[in-house]
Design a protein around this motif. Structure first.
Motif, PDB file in Angstrom:
ATOM      1  N   GLY A 198       0.972  -1.428   0.300  1.00  0.00           N
ATOM      2  CA  GLY A 198       0.304   0.363  -0.239  1.00  0.00           C
ATOM      3  C   GLY A 198       0.859   1.485   0.190  1.00  0.00           C
ATOM      4  N   PHE A 199       2.025   1.303   0.918  1.00  0.00           N
ATOM      5  CA  PHE A 199       2.615   2.576   1.308  1.00  0.00           C
ATOM      6  C   PHE A 199       3.669   2.626  -0.234  1.00  0.00           C
ATOM      7  CE2 PHE A 199       7.119   4.521   1.500  1.00  0.00           C
ATOM      8  CZ  PHE A 199       6.683   6.032   1.844  1.00  0.00           C
ATOM      9  N   VAL A 200       4.196   1.546  -1.027  1.00  0.00           N
ATOM     10  CA  VAL A 200       5.218   1.274  -2.352  1.00  0.00           C
ATOM     11  C   VAL A 200       3.389   2.456  -3.510  1.00  0.00           C
ATOM     12  CG1 VAL A 200       5.770   0.723  -4.569  1.00  0.00           C
ATOM     13  CG2 VAL A 200       6.541   0.205  -1.472  1.00  0.00           C
ATOM     14  N   GLY A 201       2.782   1.578  -3.923  1.00  0.00           N
ATOM     15  CA  GLY A 201       1.228   1.855  -4.367  1.00  0.00           C
ATOM     16  C   GLY A 201       1.466   3.361  -4.338  1.00  0.00           C
ATOM     17  N   SER A 202       1.306   3.427  -3.265  1.00  0.00           N
ATOM     18  CA  SER A 202       0.714   5.420  -2.803  1.00  0.00           C
ATOM     19  C   SER A 202       1.464   6.461  -2.953  1.00  0.00           C
ATOM     20  CB  SER A 202       0.434   5.396  -1.743  1.00  0.00           C
ATOM     21  OG  SER A 202      -1.301   4.834  -1.113  1.00  0.00           O
ATOM     22  N   PHE A 203       2.853   5.942  -3.483  1.00  0.00           N
ATOM     23  CA  PHE A 203       4.304   6.445  -3.261  1.00  0.00           C
ATOM     24  C   PHE A 203       4.348   6.380  -4.917  1.00  0.00           C
ATOM     25  CE2 PHE A 203       8.789   7.022  -4.184  1.00  0.00           C
ATOM     26  CZ  PHE A 203       8.560   8.361  -3.477  1.00  0.00           C
ATOM     27  N   ALA A 204       3.934   5.788  -5.795  1.00  0.00           N
ATOM     28  CA  ALA A 204       4.192   5.431  -7.010  1.00  0.00           C
ATOM     29  C   ALA A 204       2.687   6.205  -7.667  1.00  0.00           C
ATOM     30  CB  ALA A 204       3.785   4.042  -7.513  1.00  0.00           C
ATOM     31  N   LEU A 205       1.424   6.121  -6.337  1.00  0.00           N
ATOM     32  CA  LEU A 205       0.886   6.999  -7.727  1.00  0.00           C
ATOM     33  C   LEU A 205       0.096   8.714  -7.270  1.00  0.00           C
ATOM     34  CD1 LEU A 205      -2.806   4.634  -6.844  1.00  0.00           C
ATOM     35  CD2 LEU A 205      -1.917   5.982  -8.922  1.00  0.00           C
ATOM     36  N   ALA A 206       1.080   8.973  -6.343  1.00  0.00           N
ATOM     37  CA  ALA A 206       1.798  10.377  -5.582  1.00  0.00           C
ATOM     38  C   ALA A 206       2.800  10.624  -7.308  1.00  0.00           C
ATOM     39  CB  ALA A 206       1.938  10.234  -4.576  1.00  0.00           C
ATOM     40  N   LYS A 207       4.046   9.681  -7.449  1.00  0.00           N
ATOM     41  CA  LYS A 207       4.654  10.472  -7.958  1.00  0.00           C
ATOM     42  C   LYS A 207       3.826  10.287  -9.240  1.00  0.00           C
ATOM     43  CE  LYS A 207       9.411   9.953  -9.218  1.00  0.00           C
ATOM     44  NZ  LYS A 207      10.660   8.800  -8.778  1.00  0.00           N
ATOM     45  N   PHE A 208       3.383   9.336 -10.087  1.00  0.00           N
ATOM     46  CA  PHE A 208       2.856   9.362 -11.464  1.00  0.00           C
ATOM     47  C   PHE A 208       1.922  11.235 -11.401  1.00  0.00           C
ATOM     48  CE2 PHE A 208      -0.885   8.752 -14.356  1.00  0.00           C
ATOM     49  CZ  PHE A 208       0.083   8.370 -15.676  1.00  0.00           C
ATOM     50  N   LEU A 209       0.985  11.449 -10.572  1.00  0.00           N
ATOM     51  CA  LEU A 209       0.517  12.547 -10.504  1.00  0.00           C
ATOM     52  C   LEU A 209       0.687  13.504 -10.577  1.00  0.00           C
ATOM     53  CD1 LEU A 209      -2.936  11.358  -8.123  1.00  0.00           C
ATOM     54  CD2 LEU A 209      -2.553  11.315 -10.602  1.00  0.00           C
ATOM     55  N   LEU A 210       2.356  13.690  -9.506  1.00  0.00           N
ATOM     56  CA  LEU A 210       2.719  15.119 -10.075  1.00  0.00           C
ATOM     57  C   LEU A 210       4.155  15.287 -10.899  1.00  0.00           C
ATOM     58  CD1 LEU A 210       3.905  17.400  -8.304  1.00  0.00           C
ATOM     59  CD2 LEU A 210       5.661  15.554  -7.067  1.00  0.00           C
ATOM     60  N   ARG A 211       4.263  14.331 -12.063  1.00  0.00           N
ATOM     61  CA  ARG A 211       5.309  14.479 -12.788  1.00  0.00           C
ATOM     62  C   ARG A 211       4.458  13.485 -14.194  1.00  0.00           C
ATOM     63  NH1 ARG A 211      10.709  12.635  -9.304  1.00  0.00           N
ATOM     64  NH2 ARG A 211      10.438  15.055  -7.777  1.00  0.00           N
ATOM     65  N   GLY A 212       4.201  12.514 -14.124  1.00  0.00           N
ATOM     66  CA  GLY A 212       3.358  12.225 -15.000  1.00  0.00           C
ATOM     67  C   GLY A 212       3.910  10.656 -15.278  1.00  0.00           C
ATOM     68  N   GLU A 213       4.780  10.779 -14.542  1.00  0.00           N
ATOM     69  CA  GLU A 213       5.599   9.570 -14.793  1.00  0.00           C
ATOM     70  C   GLU A 213       6.763   8.725 -13.265  1.00  0.00           C
ATOM     71  OE1 GLU A 213       9.926   9.840 -16.517  1.00  0.00           O
ATOM     72  OE2 GLU A 213       9.270  11.805 -16.634  1.00  0.00           O
ATOM     73  N   VAL A 214       6.084   7.185 -13.607  1.00  0.00           N
ATOM     74  CA  VAL A 214       6.895   7.096 -12.629  1.00  0.00           C
ATOM     75  C   VAL A 214       8.379   6.169 -12.644  1.00  0.00           C
ATOM     76  CG1 VAL A 214       6.428   5.242 -10.672  1.00  0.00           C
ATOM     77  CG2 VAL A 214       4.681   5.560 -12.185  1.00  0.00           C
ATOM     78  N   ILE A 215       9.117   6.310 -13.489  1.00  0.00           N
ATOM     79  CA  ILE A 215      10.151   5.969 -13.719  1.00  0.00           C
ATOM     80  C   ILE A 215      11.006   6.843 -13.965  1.00  0.00           C
ATOM     81  CG2 ILE A 215      12.240   4.294 -14.502  1.00  0.00           C
ATOM     82  CD1 ILE A 215       9.586   2.236 -13.780  1.00  0.00           C
TER      83      ILE A 215
END
Length: 92
Positions: free
Chosen positions: A74-91
């Motif tokens: 859940g923590f990793v998924g929330s972090f990835a979704l927040a990063k995606f919403l902020l920048r538009g990419e995860v990696i």
């Protein structure tokens, strides 16, 4: 296990189920993507708490290990979704 503890566990599971239903409503109805991400994160927390209560009820360590995995993913998924919403990419 005492009868009082058994009643409290059943009540807490019912409250968690109601909270999950209300959170699912917010997940599907949410006006913005941020609301939906928060609802998904809250569903993760409720799932983890449900597993912990079930671990207490059945006195099994397996439920506690499952709750730990739910919290980790859940923590990793929330972090990835927040990063995606902020920048538009995860990696990067």
């Amino acid at each position: 296990m005492s009868a009082w503890l058994d009643h409290v566990i059943v009540l807490s599971l019912a409250i968690f189920a109601l909270a999950m239903l209300l959170t699912l409503y917010r997940l599907f109805k949410g006006p913005s993507a941020q609301d939906r991400v928060l609802a998904l994160d809250y569903l993760n927390i409720l799932g983890m708490l449900t597993m912990l209560v079930l671990g207490i009820r059945y006195a099994s360590e397996t439920y506690f290990e499952a709750a730990l995995l739910i919290a980790l993913f859940g923590f990793v998924g929330s972090f990835a979704l927040a990063k995606f919403l902020l920048r538009g990419e995860v990696i990067e």
